[in-house]
Motif scaffolding. Structure first.
Motif, PDB file in Angstrom:
ATOM      1  N   ASN A  36       1.223   7.567   5.467  1.00  8.05           N
ATOM      2  CA  ASN A  36      -0.170   7.643   5.023  1.00  8.05           C
ATOM      3  C   ASN A  36      -0.621   6.221   4.700  1.00  8.05           C
ATOM      4  N   PRO A  37      -1.561   5.660   5.466  1.00 16.10           N
ATOM      5  CA  PRO A  37      -1.957   4.264   5.223  1.00 16.10           C
ATOM      6  C   PRO A  37      -2.548   4.038   3.834  1.00 16.10           C
ATOM      7  N   PHE A  38      -3.167   5.066   3.252  1.00 17.61           N
ATOM      8  CA  PHE A  38      -3.745   4.893   1.914  1.00 17.61           C
ATOM      9  C   PHE A  38      -2.665   4.652   0.857  1.00 17.61           C
ATOM     10  N   THR A  39      -1.568   5.380   0.932  1.00 20.22           N
ATOM     11  CA  THR A  39      -0.500   5.208  -0.057  1.00 20.22           C
ATOM     12  C   THR A  39       0.414   4.040   0.289  1.00 20.22           C
ATOM     13  N   GLU A  40       0.628   3.801   1.578  1.00 15.15           N
ATOM     14  CA  GLU A  40       1.515   2.699   1.966  1.00 15.15           C
ATOM     15  C   GLU A  40       0.883   1.334   1.717  1.00 15.15           C
ATOM     16  N   ALA A  41      -0.425   1.277   1.550  1.00 17.57           N
ATOM     17  CA  ALA A  41      -1.101   0.004   1.259  1.00 17.57           C
ATOM     18  C   ALA A  41      -1.093  -0.327  -0.226  1.00 17.57           C
ATOM     19  N   LEU A  42      -0.627   0.598  -1.052  1.00 14.13           N
ATOM     20  CA  LEU A  42      -0.571   0.352  -2.491  1.00 14.13           C
ATOM     21  C   LEU A  42       0.676  -0.454  -2.840  1.00 14.13           C
ATOM     22  N   PRO A  43       0.654  -1.166  -3.976  1.00 16.17           N
ATOM     23  CA  PRO A  43       1.849  -1.924  -4.386  1.00 16.17           C
ATOM     24  C   PRO A  43       2.993  -0.981  -4.734  1.00 16.17           C
ATOM     25  N   PRO A  44       4.214  -1.487  -4.792  1.00 17.18           N
ATOM     26  CA  PRO A  44       5.362  -0.628  -5.130  1.00 17.18           C
ATOM     27  C   PRO A  44       5.186   0.015  -6.504  1.00 17.18           C
ATOM     28  N   ILE A  45       5.817   1.147  -6.685  1.00 12.95           N
ATOM     29  CA  ILE A  45       5.786   1.825  -7.982  1.00 12.95           C
ATOM     30  C   ILE A  45       6.471   0.943  -9.016  1.00 12.95           C
ATOM     31  N   GLU A  46       5.808   0.767 -10.165  1.00  9.76           N
ATOM     32  CA  GLU A  46       6.347  -0.104 -11.205  1.00  9.76           C
ATOM     33  C   GLU A  46       7.630   0.487 -11.797  1.00  9.76           C
ATOM     34  N   ASP A  47       8.580  -0.391 -12.089  1.00 10.90           N
ATOM     35  CA  ASP A  47       9.801   0.056 -12.764  1.00 10.90           C
ATOM     36  C   ASP A  47       9.844  -0.505 -14.176  1.00 10.90           C
ATOM     37  N   GLU A  48      10.966  -0.255 -14.864  1.00 16.53           N
ATOM     38  CA  GLU A  48      11.067  -0.649 -16.265  1.00 16.53           C
ATOM     39  C   GLU A  48      11.054  -2.164 -16.451  1.00 16.53           C
ATOM     40  N   GLU A  49      11.415  -2.913 -15.415  1.00 18.48           N
ATOM     41  CA  GLU A  49      11.497  -4.365 -15.556  1.00 18.48           C
ATOM     42  C   GLU A  49      10.170  -5.053 -15.251  1.00 18.48           C
ATOM     43  N   THR A  50       9.490  -4.630 -14.203  1.00 19.79           N
ATOM     44  CA  THR A  50       8.253  -5.303 -13.804  1.00 19.79           C
ATOM     45  C   THR A  50       7.036  -4.814 -14.563  1.00 19.79           C
ATOM     46  N   GLY A  51       7.052  -3.549 -15.018  1.00 20.68           N
ATOM     47  CA  GLY A  51       5.888  -2.980 -15.689  1.00 20.68           C
ATOM     48  C   GLY A  51       5.430  -3.747 -16.915  1.00 20.68           C
ATOM     49  N   ILE A 111      -5.016   9.568   9.034  1.00 17.25           N
ATOM     50  CA  ILE A 111      -4.490   9.564  10.408  1.00 17.25           C
ATOM     51  C   ILE A 111      -4.046  10.958  10.840  1.00 17.25           C
ATOM     52  N   ASP A 112      -4.166  11.922   9.956  1.00 15.24           N
ATOM     53  CA  ASP A 112      -3.873  13.307  10.324  1.00 15.24           C
ATOM     54  C   ASP A 112      -5.040  13.834  11.166  1.00 15.24           C
ATOM     55  N   PRO A 113      -4.789  14.390  12.363  1.00 12.31           N
ATOM     56  CA  PRO A 113      -5.878  14.877  13.226  1.00 12.31           C
ATOM     57  C   PRO A 113      -6.755  15.934  12.563  1.00 12.31           C
ATOM     58  N   ARG A 114      -6.222  16.615  11.573  1.00 13.88           N
ATOM     59  CA  ARG A 114      -6.984  17.671  10.912  1.00 13.88           C
ATOM     60  C   ARG A 114      -7.840  17.150   9.758  1.00 13.88           C
ATOM     61  N   TYR A 115      -7.716  15.871   9.440  1.00 11.99           N
ATOM     62  CA  TYR A 115      -8.350  15.336   8.236  1.00 11.99           C
ATOM     63  C   TYR A 115      -9.874  15.456   8.295  1.00 11.99           C
ATOM     64  N   PHE A 116     -10.485  15.034   9.405  1.00  9.31           N
ATOM     65  CA  PHE A 116     -11.946  14.994   9.454  1.00  9.31           C
ATOM     66  C   PHE A 116     -12.560  16.395   9.561  1.00  9.31           C
ATOM     67  N   GLN A 173      -5.601  -1.978  11.536  1.00 10.04           N
ATOM     68  CA  GLN A 173      -4.752  -1.165  12.401  1.00 10.04           C
ATOM     69  C   GLN A 173      -3.531  -0.701  11.624  1.00 10.04           C
ATOM     70  N   TYR A 174      -3.022   0.453  12.021  1.00  5.89           N
ATOM     71  CA  TYR A 174      -1.877   1.037  11.341  1.00  5.89           C
ATOM     72  C   TYR A 174      -0.855   1.454  12.381  1.00  5.89           C
ATOM     73  N   LYS A 175       0.312   0.850  12.316  1.00  9.02           N
ATOM     74  CA  LYS A 175       1.405   1.126  13.249  1.00  9.02           C
ATOM     75  C   LYS A 175       0.955   0.984  14.699  1.00  9.02           C
ATOM     76  N   GLY A 176       0.235  -0.102  14.954  1.00  7.87           N
ATOM     77  CA  GLY A 176      -0.167  -0.429  16.316  1.00  7.87           C
ATOM     78  C   GLY A 176      -1.402   0.281  16.812  1.00  7.87           C
TER      79      GLY A 176
END
Length: 546
Positions: A36-51, A111-116, A173-176
């Motif tokens: 999912n390009p919307f979620t994959e474009a977000l930064p990594p999930i914060e952990d106990e060290e970086t948060g 990018i799911d064909p059923r989305y629109f 573009q997403y995955k070419g």
């Protein structure tokens, strides 16, 4: 906004919209977030060290700043309001915002064909929901409420957490394969005071235009469309730009809305949440509980993330951590330790900060900031419990009586009153009160002398409560007790008219002044018990206040 780390420390937050960034896709590791390009474009999930590091907000500071000029240090002290010390409650908020934002994208994959096809159906259902008199509770929307008293730091915290995420992401573009979209992961709006749906829509389009340089205001608002049409356009823009989380702040404003306006606005927002699957986070004071009501909670019953409730900090490790962070920023030549070192000075300051703030974060930072300003004005160059109390008496007159009651009364009605009083405080305009609002010489002292030069302890204590150092002699350029035996002074304002003849009268004036939202010093001066001598004092005060 989070502060950028530099070689010199943390920079102050930058104002204005954040730049649009180009999408960089990364594996989110969670299977439902993948592909999912919307979620994959977000930064990594914060952990106990970086948060904690990314949430912390600190202005730049150097020990040598304490040796700069007084006026320069005044400006540096004002930067204390930017300090944010992450606590456990901030991490809880960060986790829930991250869950809301990312989970909201699970069923919205562009990018799911059923989305629109789903999108057109969802908008049609949304229009149908607007015609219903009651909230539709059959959707699958996710939402939450973030509730806490005024001054607890809700808006600062939510802004810091939201800024862990980009606000605008450009996809090409997403995955070419071509994928043209400008994604808006989050949008922070404020509920209109009158509950106007049109005002909220206008704010929404203006925020989007400012963020991604579009012209939705010109496109949708030029012909004064009907409110229902505006709401549908707003829903379509949410879908087109993949808005991941909509934050509606100050939701308690709906309590003062016209009859029916609050329900109408909530109806629109819940329909948007249910049909378009846009998560919504409502932020407000405890008054918001009555605004949201049971219907809203039923409308989002499928969300298991729960609401977020903040309260005043209890006395303990969390409050100590906040005090340590704030007291690290001392611009005085004789700073106190910012943690316990066995001398007891930190403990005394910490206890006084809690006594005068009752654990409300905004008041704690305000006290540390204003007390340092007063210390500079009085040339004391250090913090003391008495100094902090004097600032609380002078600067927090509206809220202080209610804070004292909070020690014993935890009723909802009292908390509402405290919220209202704190909301009326403006720390940017309290600088004049730091100097007692009176003429004080550069020595920062007030002489208290009784008849025939006898020292009056009650009056001395009253003035000391106002934060002035008392002496028994008359230094040059200080205030003096009017001590002519043949002409006993009379009160000249605030309805005080009795002749002052005894020490009890002096104490009575000081207490009466406090009840009338004056400091004891101001009451004694208004009653004619003390007076300012010399034009030099006035010039000195004007120079300090300039």
């Amino acid at each position: 906004m989070p502060l950028r780390k530099t070689a010199q420390g943390f920079e102050e937050p930058r104002l204005g919209p954040r730049p649009i960034i180009e999408a960089v896709y990364r594996d989110p590791l969670v299977p439902s977030y993948q592909r999912n390009p919307f979620t994959e474009a977000l930064p990594p999930i914060e952990d106990e060290e970086t948060g904690p590091f990314r949430l912390a907000q600190r202005p730049r500071w150097d020990p040598q700043h304490a040796h700069l000029g007084v006026r320069t240090r005044m400006h540096m002290i004002a930067q204390i309001r930017f300090v944010l010390q992450p606590l456990d409650m901030h991490f809880d908020l960060m986790d829930k915002v991250s869950l809301l934002l990312r989970s909201g994208y699970v069923n919205r994959n562009p990018i799911d064909p059923r989305y629109f096809c789903w999108l057109e159906t969802a908008i049609a259902d949304f229009k149908a929901d607007l015609a219903l008199p009651n909230l539709n509770v059959t959707g699958a929307g996710m939402g939450s409420a973030f509730i806490g008293p005024s001054g607890i730091g809700k808006t600062t915290a939510i802004s810091a957490v939201l800024n862990l995420f980009p606000q605008a992401v450009r996809h090409s573009q997403y995955k070419g394969r071509p994928f043209i979209c400008t994604q808006i992961p989050w949008l922070h709006l404020e509920c209109p005071p009158d509950g106007s749906v049109k005002a909220l829509c206008l704010q929404f389009f203006e925020a989007v235009d400012l963020l991604i340089h579009s012209d939705y205001c010109g496109l949708y608002l030029s012909k004064s469309p009907a409110v229902d049409n505006l709401v549908v356009k707003m829903a379509r823009v949410c879908a087109m730009h993949g808005i991941g989380l909509l934050v509606i702040d100050e939701i308690q404003n709906l309590r003062s809305a016209a009859t029916g306006s609050d329900r109408k606005l909530l109806n629109y927002l819940v329909a948007l949440m249910n049909r378009l699957r846009v998560p919504i986070l409502f932020v407000g004071t405890p008054k918001a509980d009555k605004v949201l009501g049971q219907e809203f909670r039923q409308a989002r019953r499928v969300s298991s993330f729960g609401d977020i409730y903040w309260d005043r900090l209890p006395k303990g490790s969390e409050f100590d951590l906040l005090c340590e962070a704030l007291l690290e920023y001392q611009y005085l030549k004789n700073p106190i330790p910012n943690r316990e070192d066995g001398s007891g000075r930190f403990t005394a300051i910490r206890d006084m900060l809690y006594e005068e703030s009752q654990g409300i974060a905004a008041l704690v930072s305000g006290l540390v900031m204003l007390a340092q300003m007063r210390a500079l004005a009085m040339q004391k160059e250090t913090l003391t419990p008495t100094l902090i109390r004097s600032v609380a008496i002078d600067c927090f007159r509206l809220v202080r009586p209610f804070l004292q009651k909070l020690k014993f009364d935890h009723s909802t009605a009292l908390q509402y009153e405290v919220d209202q009083r704190i909301a009326e405080l403006n720390f940017d305009q309290l600088g004049d009160l730091v100097f007692f609002g009176q003429h004080i010489s550069r020595t920062g002292r007030v002489a208290v002398i009784g008849p025939q030069g006898a020292d009056l302890p009650p009056a001395r204590d009253a003035v000391a409560t106002a934060g002035a150092e008392t002496i028994s002699k008359e230094p040059e350029g200080t205030a003096q007790i009017a001590s002519e035996p043949s002409a006993a002074p009379r009160c000249q304002s605030r309805g005080m008219s009795k002749t002052i003849t005894t020490r009890c009268e002096l104490v009575r004036i000081a207490h009466e002044a406090t009840s009338q939202r004056l400091s004891p010093h101001q009451g004694l001066l208004a009653a004619g018990v003390i007076r300012n001598l010399g034009d030099e004092v006035e010039r000195d005060s004007a120079a300090l206040l300039s």
